[in-house]
Design an enzyme around this catalytic site. Structure first.
Site, PDB file in Angstrom:
ATOM      1  N   ASP A  83       0.814  -0.978   0.169  1.00  0.00           N
ATOM      2  CA  ASP A  83       0.007   0.045   0.038  1.00  0.00           C
ATOM      3  C   ASP A  83       0.727   1.455   0.065  1.00  0.00           C
ATOM      4  O   ASP A  83       0.398   2.342   0.166  1.00  0.00           O
ATOM      5  CB  ASP A  83      -0.958   0.171   1.171  1.00  0.00           C
ATOM      6  CG  ASP A  83      -2.142  -0.749   0.798  1.00  0.00           C
ATOM      7  OD1 ASP A  83      -2.702  -0.950  -0.193  1.00  0.00           O
ATOM      8  OD2 ASP A  83      -2.218  -1.769   1.788  1.00  0.00           O
ATOM      9  N   ASP A 121      -7.067  -3.772  -5.530  1.00  0.00           N
ATOM     10  CA  ASP A 121      -6.518  -2.536  -4.792  1.00  0.00           C
ATOM     11  C   ASP A 121      -5.140  -2.207  -5.650  1.00  0.00           C
ATOM     12  O   ASP A 121      -4.848  -0.990  -5.585  1.00  0.00           O
ATOM     13  CB  ASP A 121      -6.708  -2.669  -3.644  1.00  0.00           C
ATOM     14  CG  ASP A 121      -7.804  -3.346  -2.873  1.00  0.00           C
ATOM     15  OD1 ASP A 121      -8.036  -4.264  -3.607  1.00  0.00           O
ATOM     16  OD2 ASP A 121      -8.190  -3.386  -1.960  1.00  0.00           O
TER      17      ASP A 121
HETATM   18  N1  GLY Z   1      -7.218  -2.358   0.863  1.00  0.00           N
HETATM   19  C1  GLY Z   1      -7.953  -1.255   0.372  1.00  0.00           C
HETATM   20  C2  GLY Z   1      -9.624  -0.952   0.539  1.00  0.00           C
HETATM   21  O1  GLY Z   1     -10.017  -1.586   1.665  1.00  0.00           O
HETATM   22  O2  GLY Z   1     -10.311  -0.815  -0.139  1.00  0.00           O
END
Ligand code: GLY
Length: 435
Positions: free
Chosen positions: A122, A187
């Site tokens: 992330d 994501d």
């Molecule tokens: N991992 C990012 C979200 O929860 O959208």
């Protein structure tokens, strides 16, 4: 001597102008002139109150706790740590408020050591939303250096055999038995923007190569024949083979988690913008069309947290009590992400872009309404209400989320930009009509 423009180029320009004109008219007709000004004034006031409670930049705000109080992340390694700085940068960009800028700098610079972090994928969210905006708006070289080192750390999670960046470390699936040794989630498309940035500013194509490879692999393995998306794909690191296509935050392995689809739409639009590769544009359009034409998308265009929640043919593997959710929770965060993505996608999609712009405007109208936008003194001083973080984990259901605000503010800025760029065309067409 004046050069004559080649016919093909002239035609392309004319058609681009036509699309811009239509976009401008669509947007101009549908949104109240001051909507964005009001939304940014509201954001500034809400965040000024928030800053009185959230003073420590090492524990930025994320959401509301079950007891109704403000939830601050425990440390900067939480995946959402960069969004509050980003919220402040966007609010500063729109309002030019010096206090908000000072706070944006404070909440950004607290994240400095993230540039060495390799614990999950992330980093793109964490650094590009904070430092990326800081660099874009200030051009301060020290921010660029953090972004480059951050991209290096993110790139260290790439495996050429799977052709992907590893999103999370080892996890067990909802069935309690399957182990995901190399999980990649949809994501992850969002984190590629940091890599494209690093290649542009360093001239090193390695980052870009990784981003493109990841996007192509994801295109093959995360997207179903009907243009919906899997949340999680688990790979064999020896052979690159897909081992599992499942979900973690969605309703069922064969369902469409709304925010996952939103990340896909945004991620492929951004990847097209960075590469000009038509395969990514077509993918973004396919994902967007699935979303927009889905009979389960509510009238106000703010999706249920999962398109298939409570539908037969979809079996949750997590502990789910449907009687608790006769009203299916929405995810305003997904709506904000999609609105922002569609405003970009509309510019690249010819006449089809008009439909995307219209849909984005409708989403922004909903989000700006009292139903989704908070009044001063409420909602723990976040802007948007009615988001869902992860229903399967029983966490963050019908709450504000810091990243919903981020993409909402970004969408409002993109909307303003589109309107600003097109205004001479609007004026021209109006005066022609008046003659
Ligand atoms: N991992 C990012 C979200 O929860 O959208």
């Amino acid at each position: 001597m004046e050069q004559r423009m080649p016919f093909k180029l002239m035609k392309q320009r004319q058609s681009f102008r036509f699309v811009l004109l239509c976009l401008a008219l669509t947007i101009g007709m549908q949104l109240k002139a001051q909507m964005t000004d009001l939304a940014f004034a509201n954001a500034k006031a809400l965040y000024s109150s928030m800053l009185e409670k959230a003073k420590n930049p090492f524990t930025p705000p994320r959401t509301t706790k079950p007891d109704g109080s403000l939830f601050l992340v425990p440390d900067i390694y939480d995946w959402t740590s960069g969004f509050f700085a980003g919220d402040l940068w966007y609010t500063y960009e729109a309002t030019k408020d010096a206090t908000i800028k000072k706070e944006a700098i404070k909440f950004t610079e607290a994240l400095d050591s993230l540039k060495w972090f390799t614990g999950h994928h992330d980093l793109g969210f964490m650094l590009y939303c904070s430092y990326g905006n800081a660099y874009r708006l200030t051009k301060d070289e020290k921010y660029k250096a953090v972004l480059i080192q951050g991209a290096k750390s993110l790139a260290s999670r790439f495996n050429p055999i799977t052709g992907t960046i590893k999103s999370w470390n080892k996890r067990t699936s909802w069935d309690g038995k399957t182990v995901w040794n190399y999980p990649v989630i949809i994501d992850n498309m969002m984190n590629l923007e940091l890599l494209f940035f690093a290649s542009k500013v360093t001239g090193d194509t390695m980052y870009r190569h990784i981003a493109i490879t990841h996007a192509l692999t994801t295109m093959k393995n995360h997207i179903r024949a009907n243009n919906s998306t899997y949340h999680v794909v688990n790979y064999d690191t020896q052979t690159g083979k897909v081992l599992n296509q499942e979900t973690c935050q969605g309703y069922a392995n064969n369902s469409t988690w709304a925010r996952g689809q939103a990340w896909g739409i945004y991620g492929y639009t951004m990847t097209y913008k960075e590469t000009g590769d038509k395969r990514f544009l077509e993918t973004a359009q396919r994902l967007a069309d699935f979303y927009l034409t889905n009979p389960r998308l509510p009238k106000d265009k703010v999706p249920y947290w999962d398109f298939n929640a409570n539908q037969s043919g979809y079996t949750p593997l997590f502990k789910y009590d449907a009687s608790k959710y006769t009203t299916i929770p929405r995810d305003a965060a997904a709506a904000a992400i999609v609105a922002s993505a569609l405003l970009d996608l509309s510019k690249f999609s010819g006449k089809k872009g008009i439909g995307y712009a219209k849909a984005a405007v409708a989403m922004l109208q909903s989000l700006a309404s009292d139903k989704y936008s908070a009044e001063q003194g409420s909602n723990n001083h976040f802007i948007l209400k009615h988001c869902t973080g992860s229903l399967p984990h029983g966490s963050e259901i019908d709450v504000p989320l810091v990243y919903a605000d981020y993409y909402y503010l970004e969408a409002l800025l993109r909307y303003q930009q589109l309107k600003h760029n097109s205004s001479p065309l609007i004026n021209k067409s109006t005066s022609a009509i008046n003659k």
